[in-house]
Design a protein around this motif. Structure first.
Motif, PDB file in Angstrom:
ATOM      1  N   GLU A 109       0.860  -1.177   0.000  1.00  0.00           N
ATOM      2  CA  GLU A 109       0.000   0.000   0.000  1.00  0.00           C
ATOM      3  C   GLU A 109       0.894   1.224   0.000  1.00  0.00           C
ATOM      4  N   TYR A 110       0.390   2.325  -0.514  1.00  0.00           N
ATOM      5  CA  TYR A 110       1.195   3.537  -0.640  1.00  0.00           C
ATOM      6  C   TYR A 110       0.266   4.741  -0.664  1.00  0.00           C
TER       7      TYR A 110
ATOM      8  N   ASP B 233       7.257   6.140  -1.156  1.00  0.00           N
ATOM      9  CA  ASP B 233       6.593   5.076  -0.406  1.00  0.00           C
ATOM     10  C   ASP B 233       6.871   3.706  -1.013  1.00  0.00           C
ATOM     11  N   VAL B 234       6.840   3.613  -2.337  1.00  0.00           N
ATOM     12  CA  VAL B 234       7.102   2.323  -2.973  1.00  0.00           C
ATOM     13  C   VAL B 234       8.504   1.830  -2.624  1.00  0.00           C
ATOM     14  N   LEU B 235       9.488   2.722  -2.678  1.00  0.00           N
ATOM     15  CA  LEU B 235      10.847   2.315  -2.340  1.00  0.00           C
ATOM     16  C   LEU B 235      10.961   1.939  -0.865  1.00  0.00           C
ATOM     17  N   ALA B 236      10.307   2.693  -0.009  1.00  0.00           N
ATOM     18  CA  ALA B 236      10.341   2.378   1.425  1.00  0.00           C
ATOM     19  C   ALA B 236       9.665   1.041   1.712  1.00  0.00           C
ATOM     20  N   ALA B 237       8.555   0.783   1.030  1.00  0.00           N
ATOM     21  CA  ALA B 237       7.867  -0.499   1.221  1.00  0.00           C
ATOM     22  C   ALA B 237       8.742  -1.659   0.762  1.00  0.00           C
TER      23      ALA B 237
ATOM     24  N   SER C 285      15.168  -0.275  -7.262  1.00  0.00           N
ATOM     25  CA  SER C 285      14.650  -0.985  -6.098  1.00  0.00           C
ATOM     26  C   SER C 285      15.755  -1.264  -5.084  1.00  0.00           C
ATOM     27  N   PRO C 286      15.466  -1.094  -3.792  1.00  0.00           N
ATOM     28  CA  PRO C 286      16.474  -1.381  -2.764  1.00  0.00           C
ATOM     29  C   PRO C 286      16.628  -2.862  -2.458  1.00  0.00           C
TER      30      PRO C 286
END
Length: 257
Positions: free
Chosen positions: A74-75, A90-94, A142-143
């Protein structure tokens, strides 16, 4: 004839959530066995707040029942606290949070706007405020390591989608305006501007899609590579419906190779 949008409100078992930030929208919902091959799924809805991850629970449950560990991101979205750059951060943090709960590379998948975000996250990083200060050493933005990307009816060209006015100004709401007004924002987050993705990419699109025309995917694959599957009897929402004829194609693409 059944309404293909029924999948958006079909009852489905909830997963287990964990947070990656302070907002109620900064959560990841998990389905399936913890030791299953990991799939990260990003829902669509033209990045708008009114559409959340609940509409992909039927798909997530179906993948989980087949043995996968599914992480539904979710973001924050437009109309709420999302937009540029928040949605992308948010996508990268998720993804970073998912990386603390799984080992090895993941299949990164998404539908519609989520397909756009999957293609964006898997691309090489750019010099942009969207990128985190602690960027990883992976070749993708992406991380966490990515095994493959599966994009279902992705919005793969944001500049074109702005000028086509997809979903009544969805891209303008996401990026604040036109490509002419914000060229650096489009350069940072538009898959059509990407230099390529160095993992296998599968794009699946329905020939009958009148939300994101199939020509978006045809052009994207022709210019950026990957495998394209066009399903002649499928529209936009059949791609996330495990009861549709598209399901065998979707599941086969998401299986870890």
């Amino acid at each position: 004839m059944a309404d293909p949008r029924d999948v958006l409100t079909r009852p489905a078992v909830e997963g287990v959530t964990f947070g990656y930030g302070d907002s109620p929208d900064q959560v990841v919902e998990c389905f399936g066995p913890e030791d299953g091959p990991p799939i990260v799924f990003i829902h669509g809805g033209f990045w708008r707040h009114e559409y959340d991850r609940t509409h992909v629970r039927p798909l997530c449950n179906a993948l989980a029942q087949l043995g996968s560990r599914v992480f539904a991101i979710e973001y924050r979205r437009t109309g709420g606290a999302g937009g540029f750059p928040t949605t992308f951060q948010d996508v990268l943090a998720a993804l970073r949070a998912v990386g603390t709960r799984t080992t090895g590379p993941v299949v990164l998948a998404g539908h519609s706007a989520g397909g756009h975000l999957a293609l964006w996250a898997a691309a090489p990083p750019s010099d942009s405020a969207v990128e985190p200060a602690d960027r990883s050493t992976t070749s993708a933005r992406s991380p966490i390591p990515i095994a493959s990307v599966v994009a279902l009816a992705p919005v793969s060209d944001l500049a074109r989608a702005f000028h086509d006015d997809l979903d009544g100004g969805a891209v303008a709401a996401l990026l604040g305006g036109s490509p002419e007004e914000f060229p650096q924002r489009y350069l940072a987050v538009d898959p059509a501007r990407s230099t390529g993705i160095d993992v296998p990419v599968t794009v699946i699109h329905g020939e009958l899609d009148d939300w994101v025309p199939v020509d978006y995917s045809r052009r994207h694959v022709a210019e950026h590579g990957g495998d394209l599957v066009v399903l002649t009897d499928i529209e936009h929402f059949g791609l996330i419906d495990p009861e549709s004829s598209a399901w065998s194609w979707v599941y086969d693409a998401m299986r870890c190779r």
